[in-house]
Scaffold this active site. Sequence first.
Site, PDB file in Angstrom:
ATOM      1  N   CYS A   1      -0.308   7.807  -5.470  1.00  0.00           N
ATOM      2  CA  CYS A   1       1.000   7.494  -6.046  1.00  0.00           C
ATOM      3  C   CYS A   1       0.931   7.518  -7.580  1.00  0.00           C
ATOM      4  O   CYS A   1       0.761   8.578  -8.154  1.00  0.00           O
ATOM      5  CB  CYS A   1       1.499   6.162  -5.493  1.00  0.00           C
ATOM      6  SG  CYS A   1       3.280   5.911  -5.682  1.00  0.00           S
TER       7      CYS A   1
ATOM      8  N   HIS B   1       1.059   7.614   0.633  1.00  0.00           N
ATOM      9  CA  HIS B   1       0.156   6.487   0.863  1.00  0.00           C
ATOM     10  C   HIS B   1      -0.658   6.691   2.143  1.00  0.00           C
ATOM     11  O   HIS B   1      -0.174   6.388   3.235  1.00  0.00           O
ATOM     12  CB  HIS B   1       0.949   5.187   0.967  1.00  0.00           C
ATOM     13  CG  HIS B   1       1.493   4.715  -0.332  1.00  0.00           C
ATOM     14  ND1 HIS B   1       0.821   3.829  -1.155  1.00  0.00           N
ATOM     15  CD2 HIS B   1       2.646   5.020  -0.972  1.00  0.00           C
ATOM     16  CE1 HIS B   1       1.541   3.607  -2.233  1.00  0.00           C
ATOM     17  NE2 HIS B   1       2.653   4.314  -2.155  1.00  0.00           N
TER      18      HIS B   1
ATOM     19  N   GLU C   1      -2.986   4.904   3.189  1.00  0.00           N
ATOM     20  CA  GLU C   1      -3.279   3.602   3.806  1.00  0.00           C
ATOM     21  C   GLU C   1      -2.113   3.068   4.620  1.00  0.00           C
ATOM     22  O   GLU C   1      -2.248   2.044   5.299  1.00  0.00           O
ATOM     23  CB  GLU C   1      -3.656   2.591   2.711  1.00  0.00           C
ATOM     24  CG  GLU C   1      -2.502   1.939   1.985  1.00  0.00           C
ATOM     25  CD  GLU C   1      -1.784   2.842   1.007  1.00  0.00           C
ATOM     26  OE1 GLU C   1      -0.738   2.428   0.483  1.00  0.00           O
ATOM     27  OE2 GLU C   1      -2.268   3.966   0.759  1.00  0.00           O
TER      28      GLU C   1
END
Length: 436
Positions: A285, A379, A381
């Site tokens: 990001c 993202h 994760e």
Amino acid sequence: MFIRHIIRIPTLYRGLATQAGPSIATPATLHLKTGQSFFGKSFGAPRSIYGETVFSTSITSYTESMTDPSYRGQILVFTTPMIGNYGVPHNKAPYNSQDVGVVLESQNIQCAAVIVGDVAEKFSHYTAVESLAAWCKRNNVPGITGVDTRAITRLLRDQGTTLGRIAIGPDAALPAPDASKYWDPSKENLVDQVSTKTVYELNPTGSIKIAVLDFGAKANILRSLVRRDAAVTVFPWNYDFNAVRDQYDGLFLTNGPGDPAHCMEAALKLRQTLQEWDRPIFGICMGHQIIGMAAGLDAYRMTFGNRGHNQPVLALASAGSIKAGRVYVTSQNHQYALKLQDPFPAGWEPFFINCNDSSVEGIKSTAESGKKVWGVQFHPESAGGPLDTIEMFTDFVSECKAHKLSLVNTTARPMEATVEAPLDISAKRVAVAAAA
């Protein structure tokens, strides 16, 4: 008969425990700087605020979104009709090799306010300890319910992210503010507000040492590293990593809020790192944008950004678990992106492209550059969201371990070279006879 009643007790208790409170009646209004107003009812904190109005298409995980530091200063509109139906969990976790102190993405709510079509007055989940309304009130965050979030979202898609004002109670009946009164959070260095102010360590006994530059890190980024046996040291966003870089096996740059132009100091320091350091680097990001700017790419502000857990990206190159030509569904939260240019800076190539708007979703160093550097706008994760790209953390940690092992082997070779081989007398005699 007695056993039947005993079995029913948890069900009755659960029904009583999920009450969110009395019906909401306080008036609330959302004013947009572009002139539109939406009228609903208040929940959460009874206070009026300014912010940047954005929307998210996430279907679940409102608690993770609201605690994501990338939403700092933003009025978050959820497109999902009902929000709050599974409540809010207790937000404490241990500090160990499996966790980083919190269950959600940070200790507190990060967005300025929330707007939902229908806030749930009851919640039901085995981990829930309070309602969305109670959580917002405890964190001094206002909310509006009973508005047409679909109409708001269509406006934001047409005219772009828009500055807004939430007016609660007596303020709700007042006229919309003058355009000059709207606060624009993008003018401030939001990263500096959410980044850690002190250096701290997680899982210090891990097998490799990874430095993390914190631009507003989601907890699951740190969690994904420590669960892969990494000892993590977290630094403020503008820390001079070059002064300590040789102590670490890899560098990670996290997500964060706002305009990446405010973080040019970090990009210039990273440029030196890229030129002089040969260990793996990974950015997500904001971290991805910092890597891009350090490489010579420009960042720009998108019309309404990409926010949600259902964003498709196309892999343009292969690396580790990522295979070129495959589409991955990702979680995203960004207003800015890197410009796609031709040619790309020397030593770099596009890694991912967004399937909806063709924005750059990732870059990587080329094989010819000899570097191991990746940046992704999405993202991996998740938290919440799909797990399509979660193994990118495994790829990064594996590269760090491989580089550490190569350094150990390189250091050992000169010692091995100093050991002389035993003299072969018979071979020497043959050579002398041949020369005669």
